[in-house]
Design an enzyme around this catalytic site. Structure first.
Site, PDB file in Angstrom:
ATOM      1  N   THR A  39      -3.268  -0.271   1.137  1.00 40.54           N
ATOM      2  CA  THR A  39      -2.202  -1.239   1.283  1.00 40.54           C
ATOM      3  C   THR A  39      -1.051  -0.556   2.000  1.00 40.54           C
ATOM      4  O   THR A  39      -1.019   0.657   2.093  1.00 40.54           O
ATOM      5  CB  THR A  39      -1.780  -1.676  -0.139  1.00 40.54           C
ATOM      6  OG1 THR A  39      -2.926  -2.167  -0.783  1.00 40.54           O
ATOM      7  CG2 THR A  39      -0.672  -2.694  -0.133  1.00 40.54           C
TER       8      THR A  39
ATOM      9  N   ASN B 161      -6.901  -4.199   1.045  1.00 41.73           N
ATOM     10  CA  ASN B 161      -7.405  -3.791  -0.257  1.00 41.73           C
ATOM     11  C   ASN B 161      -7.885  -2.354  -0.183  1.00 41.73           C
ATOM     12  O   ASN B 161      -7.109  -1.442  -0.328  1.00 41.73           O
ATOM     13  CB  ASN B 161      -8.479  -4.744  -0.800  1.00 41.73           C
ATOM     14  CG  ASN B 161      -8.634  -4.575  -2.310  1.00 41.73           C
ATOM     15  OD1 ASN B 161      -7.713  -4.078  -2.962  1.00 41.73           O
ATOM     16  ND2 ASN B 161      -9.760  -4.968  -2.874  1.00 41.73           N
TER      17      ASN B 161
ATOM     18  N   GLY C 174      -1.237   0.786  -3.848  1.00 41.65           N
ATOM     19  CA  GLY C 174      -1.932   1.495  -4.917  1.00 41.65           C
ATOM     20  C   GLY C 174      -2.445   0.573  -6.006  1.00 41.65           C
ATOM     21  O   GLY C 174      -2.513   0.953  -7.164  1.00 41.65           O
ATOM     22  N   GLY C 175      -2.806  -0.644  -5.628  1.00 41.36           N
ATOM     23  CA  GLY C 175      -3.369  -1.571  -6.615  1.00 41.36           C
ATOM     24  C   GLY C 175      -2.392  -1.752  -7.772  1.00 41.36           C
ATOM     25  O   GLY C 175      -1.176  -1.861  -7.569  1.00 41.36           O
TER      26      GLY C 175
ATOM     27  N   SER D 275      -2.887 -10.626  -7.056  1.00 33.69           N
ATOM     28  CA  SER D 275      -2.501  -9.333  -6.476  1.00 33.69           C
ATOM     29  C   SER D 275      -1.554  -8.596  -7.409  1.00 33.69           C
ATOM     30  O   SER D 275      -0.981  -9.187  -8.328  1.00 33.69           O
ATOM     31  CB  SER D 275      -1.792  -9.596  -5.149  1.00 33.69           C
ATOM     32  OG  SER D 275      -1.225  -8.410  -4.642  1.00 33.69           O
TER      33      SER D 275
ATOM     34  N   THR E 205      -2.044  -5.712   2.867  1.00 27.61           N
ATOM     35  CA  THR E 205      -3.200  -4.896   2.500  1.00 27.61           C
ATOM     36  C   THR E 205      -4.514  -5.402   3.070  1.00 27.61           C
ATOM     37  O   THR E 205      -4.660  -6.588   3.371  1.00 27.61           O
ATOM     38  CB  THR E 205      -3.322  -4.815   0.960  1.00 27.61           C
ATOM     39  OG1 THR E 205      -4.300  -3.834   0.627  1.00 27.61           O
ATOM     40  CG2 THR E 205      -3.731  -6.140   0.346  1.00 27.61           C
TER      41      THR E 205
ATOM     42  N   ASP F 294     -10.353  -8.461  -5.705  1.00 33.07           N
ATOM     43  CA  ASP F 294      -9.202  -8.664  -6.598  1.00 33.07           C
ATOM     44  C   ASP F 294      -9.397  -9.863  -7.531  1.00 33.07           C
ATOM     45  O   ASP F 294      -8.646 -10.052  -8.478  1.00 33.07           O
ATOM     46  CB  ASP F 294      -7.911  -8.848  -5.792  1.00 33.07           C
ATOM     47  CG  ASP F 294      -7.302  -7.508  -5.383  1.00 33.07           C
ATOM     48  OD1 ASP F 294      -7.749  -6.471  -5.895  1.00 33.07           O
ATOM     49  OD2 ASP F 294      -6.377  -7.505  -4.548  1.00 33.07           O
TER      50      ASP F 294
ATOM     51  N   ARG G  50      -1.335 -14.318   1.218  1.00 34.48           N
ATOM     52  CA  ARG G  50      -2.504 -13.719   0.597  1.00 34.48           C
ATOM     53  C   ARG G  50      -3.761 -14.372   1.168  1.00 34.48           C
ATOM     54  O   ARG G  50      -3.766 -15.569   1.498  1.00 34.48           O
ATOM     55  CB  ARG G  50      -2.414 -14.008  -0.894  1.00 34.48           C
ATOM     56  CG  ARG G  50      -3.515 -13.441  -1.746  1.00 34.48           C
ATOM     57  CD  ARG G  50      -3.442 -11.969  -1.819  1.00 34.48           C
ATOM     58  NE  ARG G  50      -4.138 -11.449  -2.992  1.00 34.48           N
ATOM     59  CZ  ARG G  50      -4.409 -10.164  -3.155  1.00 34.48           C
ATOM     60  NH1 ARG G  50      -4.078  -9.267  -2.237  1.00 34.48           N
ATOM     61  NH2 ARG G  50      -5.014  -9.747  -4.245  1.00 34.48           N
TER      62      ARG G  50
HETATM   63  O1  DON Z   1      -3.390  -6.980  -3.958  1.00 37.39           O
HETATM   64  C1  DON Z   1      -3.625  -6.013  -4.650  1.00 37.39           C
HETATM   65  O2  DON Z   1      -3.118  -5.828  -5.732  1.00 37.39           O
HETATM   66  C2  DON Z   1      -4.573  -4.958  -4.110  1.00 37.39           C
HETATM   67  N1  DON Z   1      -5.493  -5.553  -3.188  1.00 37.39           N
HETATM   68  C3  DON Z   1      -3.787  -3.858  -3.497  1.00 37.39           C
HETATM   69  C4  DON Z   1      -4.685  -2.766  -3.010  1.00 37.39           C
HETATM   70  C5  DON Z   1      -3.993  -1.517  -2.776  1.00 37.39           C
HETATM   71  O3  DON Z   1      -2.821  -1.371  -3.007  1.00 37.39           O
HETATM   72  C6  DON Z   1      -4.836  -0.424  -2.282  1.00 37.39           C
HETATM   73  N2  DON Z   1      -4.000   0.620  -1.828  1.00 37.39           N
HETATM   74  N3  DON Z   1      -3.949   1.692  -1.789  1.00 37.39           N
END
Ligand code: DON
Length: 578
Positions: free
Chosen positions: A389, A409, A482-483, A460, A407, A431, A120
């Site tokens: 991501t 982000n 997808g966060g 994350s 990712t 984040d 990370r």
């Molecule tokens: O680490 C995380 O949870 C976020 N930065 C992930 C971001 C993400 O999945 C965006 N994607 N579509």
């Protein structure tokens, strides 16, 4: 806030990958059951997965999947293939594939060893708690776009470390296909072109404008895209290992780019970056073993907490029913509440991992879930403490498996492209809880434990996961983009396979739901819940929020005689095997 990813549908179109090889001695898989989705759902059940007898890589880009598959064919193992795929994605999938970001990798070796590596990003040394607040104390968009949004990248160091410990090939060999793709170019598909068009305004503000929009026009589908600056950077890494990125000429281009736009990453930040080996989260769900990512990702703990709650119900609720959606929502809501308030970088905060992932704790939480009515998040918060991501999974012929999520982000990260270096930089700083108690780009309301501190990893939601069947053989390799929806989407694919015995293709096409405690709403994919179910959920107190699509998952599942790979049916990509 600009570039908000509150629209989870946008986040969802990110990337993930997987590769697998079959083991002949693997136990039988329980027979699958035909899935039935609501009449209005746009992804009918019964589709085919890609089948491979020996090995398969499932990712958001079929060129990169092929790179991983070819590495295995040449004798490499799943870790070699994962690293090769990761570098290839940095070339062919610039929306999320990266060397300017970070990620997490979960490894399960055929000899029974499990490992997890955390690469990370970290907050630069000059970062400070309130760096994204204006004079009035309000949040600005500087954690999301531009040079100040960038965390110190971990991808190159992490991939190299994984390769060194568990791979069999040299960095030079696994990076070679990516160099060739950057140097000779590859044919642009409409997905890449569309993504760039969507983010033209942001990218155009920084150094990448002339690269991706020559004469103001987006590179067209069907044209060949050569990235000589990126090829130069990749060669530096091939020749000098991580030092080729973190010290010397590439590091100089990155720091020069920082200076160009008011960023704060220095040569010292780059030189001190280190990936961390972690003990994976190990849990069980109805006799299966779950191997998942611990902090600095919340993914493994939050998913395990949810699965433990759901396991307390002897019989799973019928798929697609009101009770199914309600129990998922109530379980996610409770585990996200813990996630948002109790998890953070373990080097900076104490993480109650054992408690949160215990079956006893799940029973306590379950006791407060009422099957007839939604509990508003506000009534649960009493004890407050303190998109883009890509995921890929790999299993090789020896039965080694790798799940990786990485990712930038946002799509194209901070939109800052390193002039001379040829790569995008992340906006991972968003984040963090830039203002504890206020929502970030994903609407996550997080607490003090995730406040900004120099050198700290931002929490994350990435959830690279390997599921073992009751006999201990790899059954599923899965994860997504997808966060926060990564946690809910990944766990639903697992539930679809274990509880509802869906084929992998159906498990991936099945409608998804999401709850993250705040906002206190049950998000669902349009057409994915029938009208009577929506009506009864509303009557139970759920605030319903329709969305185009949720999560971008790439998965692999063991089947009779080999492996099936499915790349996200809601996005582009491909599973490639042999
Ligand atoms: O680490 C995380 O949870 C976020 N930065 C992930 C971001 C993400 O999945 C965006 N994607 N579509």
């Amino acid at each position: 806030m600009k570039r908000s990813h509150l629209a989870l549908g946008i986040i969802a179109i990110a990337a993930c990958r997987s590769a697998v090889i079959a083991t002949s001695a693997a136990p039988e898989i329980a027979p699958r059951v035909a899935a039935h989705f609501p009449a209005g759902w746009h992804l009918p059940s019964g589709a085919q997965a890609s089948f491979a007898e020996h090995a398969i890589v499932s990712s958001n880009d079929s060129i990169a999947s092929r790179v991983g598959r070819d590495i295995i064919r040449r004798g490499g193992n799943a870790v070699d293939a994962a690293v090769a795929t990761g570098f290839a994605l940095a070339v062919t999938y610039p929306i999320a594939g990266n060397i300017g970001g970070g990620g997490f990798m979960v490894i399960r070796m055929a000899d029974g060893r499990s490992a997890a590596i955390d690469y990370r990003e970290v907050a630069p040394l000059a970062a400070s708690r309130d760096m994204y607040l204006d004079a009035k104390g309000d949040l600005t968009d500087k954690s999301v776009i531009g040079h100040l949004a960038v965390g110190v990248p971990g991808a190159v160091a992490g991939m190299n470390e994984a390769l060194k410990k568990y791979g069999t090939m040299s960095l030079r060999d696994v990076i070679a296909p990516a160099i060739e793709l950057a140097e000779k170019g590859f044919v642009v598909d409409s997905s890449l072109s569309r993504g760039l068009t969507r983010y033209q305004k942001d990218i155009g503000k920084f150094s990448g404008g002339s690269k991706f929009f020559p004469n103001g026009q987006v590179i067209a589908p069907g044209s060949r895209f050569v990235q000589s600056e990126l090829a130069w950077t990749l060669k530096q890494i091939a020749e000098r290992g991580p030092d080729g990125f973190y010290r010397g000429p590439v590091a100089d281009t990155l720091v020069a780019e920082m200076k160009r736009g008011g960023g704060i990453i220095t040569l010292a930040d780059l030189a001190r970056y280190k990936p961390e080996w972690r003990k994976p989260v190990l849990g069980t769900y109805r006799g299966h073993t779950i191997v998942a990512m611990p902090p600095a990702s919340s993914g493994g703990i939050t998913m395990m907490e949810t699965l433990n709650i759901l396991e307390t119900y002897d019989t799973p609720a019928p798929y697609g029913s009101t009770l199914w959606a309600h129990r998922l929502a109530e379980s996610y809501q409770r585990s996200f509440l813990d996630r948002n308030n109790k998890l953070g970088d373990p080097a900076f905060v104490a993480v109650p991992q054992d408690e949160l992932t215990s079956k006893a704790y799940a029973r306590q939480l379950r006791a407060k879930i009422d099957d007839r009515v939604h509990s508003p998040t506000s009534t649960l918060v009493a004890k407050r403490e303190g998109t883009h991501t890509t995921h890929y999974s790999v299993v090789d012929a020896q039965g080694n498996a790798v799940a990786t999520t990485t990712t930038l982000n946002n799509s194209y990260g901070s939109a800052v492209w390193v002039r001379g270096g040829g790569f995008f930089l992340n906006d991972e700083m968003d984040d963090f809880a830039a203002k504890p108690g206020s929502p970030n780009m994903f609407g996550l309301v997080q607490g003090e434990q995730n406040a900004i501190v120099p050198g700290k990893r931002m929490l994350s939601a990435m959830t690279p996961t390997i599921v073992l069947d009751p006999k201990g053989s790899v059954l599923l390799v899965v994860g997504g983009a997808g966060g926060p929806t990564i946690i809910t989407g990944t766990s639903q694919v697992i539930l679809n396979v274990i509880d509802y015995r869906m084929s992998l293709a159906d498990a991936m096409r099945a409608p998804r739901v999401h709850h993250q405690s705040l906002p206190d709403s049950l998000t669902f994919e349009r057409g994915g819940l029938s009208q009577p179910v929506l009506d009864s959920l509303r009557a139970m107190g759920h605030q319903l929020r329709p969305i185009g699509s949720l999560v971008n998952i790439n998965a692999i599942m063991r089947v009779k005689g080999g492996w099936e790979g499915v790349s996200e049916p809601r996005a582009s990509g491909g599973a490639v095997g042999y």
